[in-house]
Design a protein around this motif. Structure first.
Motif, PDB file in Angstrom:
ATOM      1  N   ASP A   1      13.206 -32.632 -16.589  1.00 47.27           N
ATOM      2  CA  ASP A   1      14.621 -32.863 -16.295  1.00 47.27           C
ATOM      3  C   ASP A   1      15.013 -34.305 -16.597  1.00 47.27           C
ATOM      4  OD1 ASP A   1      15.011 -30.261 -15.529  1.00 47.27           O
ATOM      5  OD2 ASP A   1      14.793 -30.645 -13.371  1.00 47.27           O
ATOM      6  N   GLU A   2      14.138 -35.251 -16.249  1.00 49.98           N
ATOM      7  CA  GLU A   2      14.416 -36.662 -16.528  1.00 49.98           C
ATOM      8  C   GLU A   2      14.506 -36.909 -18.028  1.00 49.98           C
ATOM      9  OE1 GLU A   2      12.400 -39.048 -12.750  1.00 49.98           O
ATOM     10  OE2 GLU A   2      11.141 -38.423 -14.445  1.00 49.98           O
TER      11      GLU A   2
ATOM     12  N   GLN B   1      15.985 -41.392 -12.332  1.00 52.95           N
ATOM     13  CA  GLN B   1      17.036 -40.389 -12.125  1.00 52.95           C
ATOM     14  C   GLN B   1      17.278 -40.152 -10.633  1.00 52.95           C
ATOM     15  OE1 GLN B   1      18.650 -39.169 -14.936  1.00 52.95           O
ATOM     16  NE2 GLN B   1      17.458 -40.852 -15.766  1.00 52.95           N
TER      17      GLN B   1
ATOM     18  N   SER C   1      17.793 -35.461 -19.354  1.00 50.76           N
ATOM     19  CA  SER C   1      18.924 -36.273 -18.892  1.00 50.76           C
ATOM     20  C   SER C   1      19.029 -37.578 -19.667  1.00 50.76           C
ATOM     21  CB  SER C   1      18.772 -36.558 -17.394  1.00 50.76           C
ATOM     22  OG  SER C   1      19.802 -37.419 -16.938  1.00 50.76           O
TER      23      SER C   1
ATOM     24  N   LYS D   1      20.287 -36.980 -23.187  1.00 47.62           N
ATOM     25  CA  LYS D   1      21.724 -36.706 -23.154  1.00 47.62           C
ATOM     26  C   LYS D   1      22.521 -38.006 -23.055  1.00 47.62           C
ATOM     27  CE  LYS D   1      21.823 -31.985 -21.301  1.00 47.62           C
ATOM     28  NZ  LYS D   1      22.214 -31.135 -20.144  1.00 47.62           N
ATOM     29  N   LYS D   2      22.013 -38.956 -22.280  1.00 46.32           N
ATOM     30  CA  LYS D   2      22.696 -40.250 -22.159  1.00 46.32           C
ATOM     31  C   LYS D   2      22.684 -40.998 -23.487  1.00 46.32           C
ATOM     32  CE  LYS D   2      21.962 -41.089 -17.219  1.00 46.32           C
ATOM     33  NZ  LYS D   2      21.288 -41.943 -16.207  1.00 46.32           N
TER      34      LYS D   2
END
Length: 319
Positions: free
Chosen positions: A231-232, A319, A235, A238-239
Motif C-alpha cells: 500500500d505504501e 504513510q 501510494s 501515485k504521489k
C-alpha cells in the motif's frame, strides 16, 4: 552426426549481455545454442529456439569447488548428447561457475560486457593468479578452472561499451561496442526480432513502438524487498505521478515486482516485459521528456535532454 544447424554458442546470465550478443550477431538467433542461468528470465528463455538452463545454486567455497567440476562434466556430456560441435565461436560470460567448459573448449571466445565488473576485476584476478599458488595450480592444471574477465588466452576479443576506463591488461583484446551505432545499423525487421525475444506480451511491444507518451516512471521492488508495504509503494508512486496525465505516462516495472500496475494505473502504458534498460533507452530516448524514479541509477542512462527526477526514499514521509 553433428548438429549442423548450430554455428555459435552464447553463454550468458543477463538480459543485457544477451542484447549485446543480438546486436553483434543479429541474424544468428536461429543458429545459436544458448546456455543461460537465472539472470535470463524464463519468458526470455522461452523465446529462444535452442536453449539450456544451467542452475547456479548458492554454495559455500567447498561446494563451489566441486560444482565447477560437476558442471564442467555435465555440460561436456550434454554437448555430446546434443551433437553440438566442439570449438564453435562462443560469445558470453567467462566468469560464471559453469562457463569454464565454453572458455576452455574454443579458441574463439568473445567476452560480452556484463557491467562494471568487466572494468574492475581483470587486475584483481591477474594479481590473484600471480600471488596465490593454489589458484595458479588450479588454472594451469584443470580445464574446469579458467582465468575470468578476459584474462584467458582463449578469449580472442572483449566487447565493452566503455562505461569506465578499460584496464591496460585487457586493452589489446578490447573492442568498443557502441550500442547506439550497432542498433541503428539494424533493419527494422532485425530490430523487431530482437524486441520480441524480450516480449511477454507482444501488444506491449507494439504499443511501445507506436507511443508518443513522454513521461517515464521506473518502478522498483520496494514492497517485495520489505522497504515499504504494498500500500505504501502504491501510494508513493501515485504521489510521484499526481501532476501528470496518465495518458502521457509509461511505467516500466522492475522484473521482480508482483504489483499489478495495469490495474492501479489503467490509463498508463505499463511495460512488464523484461526489456534491458539500454534497449528501452534506444526506443524511448527521443520521445521521453521526463523520467521519474526513486533511487534508480538506470535513469542516468537517458540523454541529457531528458528531465530526470529522482527522489531519495529516505526523504519520503511515512504513510
Amino acid at each position: 552426426m553433428r548438429n549442423c544447424r548450430i554455428k555459435h554458442i552464447c553463454c550468458v546470465d543477463s538480459i543485457y549481455s544477451l542484447f549485446i550478443y543480438f546486436l553483434l550477431n543479429p541474424d544468428m538467433k536461429e543458429s545459436t545454442f544458448f546456455f543461460v542461468s537465472k539472470g535470463v528470465a524464463k519468458s526470455v528463455r522461452d523465446n529462444l529456439p535452442f536453449v539450456k538452463y544451467v542452475p547456479s545454486p548458492q554454495l559455500n567455497k567447498i561446494g563451489v569447488f566441486f560444482y565447477h567440476i560437476y558442471i564442467y562434466i555435465y555440460i561436456m556430456i550434454y554437448m555430446k548428447i546434443r551433437r553440438i560441435p566442439k570449438g564453435l565461436p562462443t560469445f558470453g560470460h567467462d566468469f560464471l561457475r559453469w562457463s569454464d567448459y565454453f572458455v576452455h573448449s574454443t579458441q574463439e571466445f568473445y567476452l560480452l560486457e556484463d557491467g562494471v565488473g568487466n572494468y574492475l576485476y581483470p587486475v584483481k584476478f591477474s594479481n590473484k593468479y600471480k600471488e596465490r599458488r593454489f589458484y595458479r595450480f588450479l588454472v594451469t592444471t584443470f580445464p574446469m578452472f579458467t582465468l575470468p574477465f578476459g584474462l584467458s588466452s582463449h578469449v580472442r576479443r572483449i566487447y565493452l561499451t566503455g562505461i569506465m576506463e578499460i584496464p591496460e591488461i585487457i586493452r589489446n583484446k578490447t573492442e568498443i561496442a557502441n550500442i547506439d551505432v550497432l542498433w541503428n545499423q539494424l533493419s527494422e525487421l532485425q530490430k523487431k526480432d530482437i524486441l520480441y525475444v524480450y516480449a511477454t506480451d507482444t501488444k506491449e511491444i507494439d504499443d511501445l513502438l507506436s507511443t508518443s507518451r513522454s513521461v517515464l516512471l521506473l518502478t522498483q521492488c520496494f514492497s517485495e524487498d520489505g522497504v515499504w508495504s504494498e500500500d505504501e509503494k502504491i501510494s508513493n508512486y501515485k504521489k510521484l505521478l499526481q501532476d501528470y496525465s496518465m495518458d502521457d505516462v509509461i511505467i516500466k516495472t522492475h522484473p521482480r515486482e508482483k504489483t499489478n500496475y495495469k490495474k492501479i494505473f489503467p490509463n498508463a502504458l505499463v511495460i512488464t516485459s523484461p526489456i534491458p534498460f539500454q534497449l528501452l533507452n534506444l526506443l524511448l530516448d527521443l520521445k521521453i521528456k521526463t523520467a521519474i524514479t526513486y533511487n534508480s541509477t538506470a535513469i542516468f542512462c537517458l540523454s541529457d535532454k531528458v528531465n530526470k527526477i529522482t527522489v531519495d526514499i529516505n526523504n519520503v514521509s511515512p504513510q
